[in-house]
Design an enzyme around this catalytic site. Structure first.
Site, PDB file in Angstrom:
ATOM      1  N   SER A  10       0.804  -1.216   0.000  1.00 16.32           N
ATOM      2  CA  SER A  10       0.000   0.000   0.000  1.00 16.32           C
ATOM      3  C   SER A  10       0.836   1.264   0.000  1.00 16.32           C
ATOM      4  O   SER A  10       0.412   2.290  -0.532  1.00 16.32           O
ATOM      5  CB  SER A  10      -0.940   0.010   1.214  1.00 16.32           C
ATOM      6  N   THR A  11       2.013   1.259   0.610  1.00 13.12           N
ATOM      7  CA  THR A  11       2.777   2.491   0.789  1.00 13.12           C
ATOM      8  C   THR A  11       4.151   2.358   0.157  1.00 13.12           C
ATOM      9  O   THR A  11       4.673   1.258  -0.036  1.00 13.12           O
ATOM     10  CB  THR A  11       2.935   2.825   2.277  1.00 13.12           C
TER      11      THR A  11
END
Length: 566
Positions: A10-11
């Protein structure tokens, strides 16, 4: 089997920590153990993409190749790597299965067993809950860091500042760019000079060849205003200043309002201030803010001449609003904003509409307004058409016509059924069964028709409106000839929604219905209707109450097309 693997983080921080490589290593080992064939072109990855969205480049390529029947199976570590939302998970699994591509999860093998399917649903719901919980924790943690002054609110620095490449959100590492800082300080000084305007400052920067923050050669008024309004230049990087609110203004009355949301200021006590290096002094910044607050009210364009239709005129060519302008020779005009906007000019999109003589246009519109108020026959005729249903929305007309057509078909079916019974083709039991079915359908259509009639009646209750308009016309008719400019201006704002000028044609759109063409919705809602947030948005004719207050009950208006030469 032709296999593919998909991994996601996600990051950016997770991507840098090689967690996606760990996922891919596990997936490759699992494919080898199963004896599947894995081509490197079928290794799909999304670095730094949220699982809450389906717009991911790696996932898009996977779906495209599956649609081309290039894959037999897709291996993913866990369902939340495929998608965080359960609905998205089901959508992707069913889509891939429809192309002959099976989805398998490494950590949680699934089957078509109902218990496994239920478990997948539960896990999807838990993943969605976790995402919401993580987002809320991140929001609260970000606010705590902002209040402590350890997190910079900028993701992109203003003109004149630079961020540290390694720690871009650290306020202590923000530095001033000397070359741009000189330009910023000069802008504040220039604006405090007599006769200085935002437009002149933008043109001056463009003429000097100073590039914008994006590296472009042309400056616009909004960029200059943004710099002069930014408190960061006195050492205060502010955040948490606004909140999402319904939109209360439109860029143009002839263009849609867009999403219908805007941003409203929060109370000053809710603002969060993070210290940064200053570029201008507090005294200079305060003087500039005071001038910005007063320049619009004290501008010469608003004080030298009385414009009856100020803020009521739009250009029919480019659909932008028009401003008032006085030339050096003393002539007054309404001028399309598209002619003077430097950004549009730089892009080669300058409007070619001609200047509109303010005096002639004011006289033309005022004469038509007086004719409308002194001869209410136009209004009475329009209201009569409205009461007869001629102005109902097209969708409502279409639904009424469809119901009438269906009722006619039912009547013909009943007649044919009776003829068949009399001819001995069908028996009595069949006749009764068929007639009961037709009666039920007929009752359903009658209920729908009554509902439509009730809706139409709500939109056509105009008798009180007609009486109110007549009383209003009688009240103000005697004073039209002797009205002062302030009274004429107030009446124009009350009754005129928009004056649209296209070359030699003038289209006057009143707040009350006046045209046999009926209402239409080309320009979103009326100004008053758009600003009245408590009023329901229904498609009905605009009303003018007996007390003289205009009320827009929807987005349609009647119009009167006039020829300026008449």
């Amino acid at each position: 089997m032709r296999a593919a693997v998909y991994a996601r983080v996600s990051t950016t921080r997770q991507a840098q920590a090689q967690t996606i490589e760990q996922q891919l290593d596990r997936l490759r080992v699992a494919v080898a153990e199963r004896g599947w064939v894995l081509d490197e072109q079928h290794v799909y990855r999304d670095d730094g993409y949220s699982g809450a969205s389906l717009g991911r480049p790696g996932l898009d390529r996977l779906r495209d190749h599956a649609a081309a029947a290039d894959l037999d199976v897709v291996l993913v570590t866990a369902p939340d790597r495929l998608a965080r939302n359960y609905v998205h998970q089901v959508l992707l699994i069913e889509e891939l299965a429809g192309h002959g591509c099976q989805v398998e999860f490494l950590d949680r093998p699934m089957s078509q067993d109902p218990h496994d399917q239920l478990l997948l649903q539960i896990r999807g719901a838990v993943a969605e809950y976790e995402r919401t919980l993580i987002a809320e924790r991140m929001r609260r943690g970000r606010l705590a860091k902002l209040r402590a002054g350890t997190l910079l609110p900028w993701t992109r620095p203003p003109f004149g500042y630079r961020l540290d490449a390694e720690r871009p959100r650290d306020p202590a590492l923000v530095r001033v760019e000397p070359g741009e800082a000189v330009v910023v300080a000069q802008l504040f000084d220039w604006y405090l000079q007599p006769q200085a305007t935002l437009y002149r400052l933008a043109r001056r920067l463009t003429d000097l060849g100073v590039p914008t923050q994006a590296g472009k050669p042309h400056w616009n008024v909004a960029s200059v205003r943004g710099i002069l309004r930014n408190p960061a230049y006195v050492g205060r990087a502010l955040t948490n200043r606004t909140r999402v609110a319904p939109a209360r203004r439109r860029k143009s009355a002839m263009l849609p309002a867009g999403r219908g949301v805007s941003h409203a200021l929060r109370p000053p006590e809710d603002w969060i201030e993070v210290p940064v290096p200053p570029i201008v002094s507090e005294d200079t910044f305060a003087q500039v803010q005071a001038k910005l607050d007063t320049n619009q009210q004290g501008a010469a364009r608003n004080t030298r001449h009385e414009y009856l239709l100020r803020a009521l005129v739009s250009c029919g060519t480019c659909r932008l609003s028009c401003t008032a302008r006085q030339t050096g020779a003393g002539y007054h005009y309404y001028l399309c904003r598209g002619r003077t906007d430097p950004l549009r000019a730089a892009q080669g999109q300058r409007c070619t509409a001609r200047y509109m003589p303010a005096g002639q246009l004011d006289e033309l519109v005022w004469a038509d307004l007086c004719a409308l108020l002194t001869d209410p026959a136009q209004v009475a005729h329009a209201l009569a058409r409205a009461r007869s249903g001629a102005w109902l929305p097209q969708e409502l007309h279409a639904r009424q016509a469809t119901i009438a057509q269906a009722q006619g078909q039912l009547d013909r079916q009943q007649q044919r059924l009776l003829d068949a019974y009399l001819a001995g083709v069908v028996g009595l039991d069949e006749l009764q069964r068929k007639r009961q079915e037709l009666d039920r359908r007929h009752d359903t259509l009658l209920a729908q028709q009554r509902q439509l009639e009730a809706t139409a009646q709500q939109r056509l209750e105009l008798q009180a409106v007609a009486e109110g308009i007549e009383r209003f016309c009688q009240t103000i008719r005697a004073g039209l000839a002797t009205a002062t400019f302030a009274q004429r201006r107030q009446l124009a704002e009350l009754l005129i929604d928009r004056v649209i000028v296209t070359d030699g044609e003038v289209d006057i759109r009143y707040v009350l219905p006046t045209s046999p063409d009926g209402p239409h919705r080309p320009f979103c809602q009326l100004r008053k209707d758009h600003l009245d947030l408590e009023q329901p948005m229904v498609s009905a004719d605009h009303e003018l109450r007996g007390d003289g207050r205009a009320v827009g009950a929807g987005g349609e208006v009647g119009d009167v097309a006039l020829d300026p030469g008449q």
